[in-house]
Motif scaffolding. Structure first.
Motif, PDB file in Angstrom:
ATOM      1  N   GLU A 103       0.832  -1.196   0.000  1.00  0.00           N
ATOM      2  CA  GLU A 103       0.000   0.000   0.000  1.00  0.00           C
ATOM      3  C   GLU A 103       0.872   1.254   0.000  1.00  0.00           C
ATOM      4  N   ALA A 135      -3.166  -1.152  -8.478  1.00  0.00           N
ATOM      5  CA  ALA A 135      -4.220  -2.168  -8.414  1.00  0.00           C
ATOM      6  C   ALA A 135      -3.931  -3.331  -9.356  1.00  0.00           C
ATOM      7  N   ARG A 140      -2.740  -1.117  -2.927  1.00  0.00           N
ATOM      8  CA  ARG A 140      -3.698  -0.042  -2.691  1.00  0.00           C
ATOM      9  C   ARG A 140      -2.998   1.308  -2.556  1.00  0.00           C
ATOM     10  N   LEU A 193      -9.170   6.026   0.684  1.00  0.00           N
ATOM     11  CA  LEU A 193      -8.854   5.015  -0.315  1.00  0.00           C
ATOM     12  C   LEU A 193      -9.093   5.560  -1.714  1.00  0.00           C
ATOM     13  N   LEU A 205      -8.140  -6.186  -6.073  1.00  0.00           N
ATOM     14  CA  LEU A 205      -7.858  -5.673  -4.742  1.00  0.00           C
ATOM     15  C   LEU A 205      -8.588  -6.486  -3.678  1.00  0.00           C
TER      16      LEU A 205
END
Length: 212
Positions: A103, A135, A140, A193, A205
């Motif tokens: 992430e 992705a 993320r 997000l 994801l």
């Protein structure tokens, strides 16, 4: 170590009550899509022994981008890149792969009165493009309010005894570290997000989150 999810690999929705942002809209992590993709900071809060996910902090600037990394609860400065556009995005992906990151925590400029600025729009644009590329790999991208992190980073380096020349060279990386500090301190509750619109990428994801 995986979270103790029930058979089928998906987290129980009603246990994920921590609010965070999804593409600019405040929400509760109770809808199926969001609940299946909790931030690493939230996972670590729920299970302190969980160490599956690493986070890359990013402080985007006009010509310099600071990076910091967290492999556990202690973020540290990583490097400063002098790249822009696609070259920057591809380099971020390379670093993420090397550091086993899943992430990206991107600092979002916010004014003193809590409003977004023209620079915020630029950061959102970059984060949006990065989110699509990320992705594709099952990673993320989150936006985190970075207001005041540069000042925090400067005070931190002064307290460490770093010389002025070193502070100038490393400020962006330490600012990225402060972005990560804020992200983990709030357990991801302020993170936004950045979700790709493509349904196939959304599903990727989902699957990756259930596998962790």
């Amino acid at each position: 170590m995986a979270l103790p999810f029930p058979p089928g690999g998906r987290p129980p929705l009603l246990e994920l009550r921590l609010p965070y942002r999804v593409n600019g809209t405040r929400t509760r992590v109770m809808a199926s899509l969001e609940a299946e993709i909790p931030p690493n900071a939230f996972r670590r809060k729920e299970d302190p022994s969980w160490r599956a996910g690493f986070s890359l902090g990013i402080d985007l600037g006009g010509t310099r981008t600071g990076l910091a990394i967290s492999k556990g609860f202690s973020p540290r400065p990583l490097s400063v890149l002098e790249l822009r556009g696609e070259k920057l995005e591809l380099r971020l992906l390379e670093i993420a792969a090397k550091e086993e990151v899943d992430e990206f925590i991107v600092g979002l400029p916010i004014s003193r009165d809590g409003k977004e600025t023209p620079q915020s729009n630029k950061v959102r644009s970059i984060a949006g493009r990065l989110a699509v590329r990320a992705a594709e790999r099952g990673w993320r991208v989150y936006l985190q309010d970075e207001h005041g992190t540069s000042a925090d980073a400067l005070y931190y380096m002064i307290d460490m005894g770093l010389k002025r020349s070193a502070r100038q060279q490393k400020l962006d990386a330490y600012s990225a570290m402060m972005v990560l500090e804020r992200y983990f301190t709030t357990s991801g509750s302020e993170a936004e997000l950045v979700f790709p619109k493509d349904s196939a990428l959304q599903e990727k994801l989902r699957r990756r989150s259930c596998e962790d």
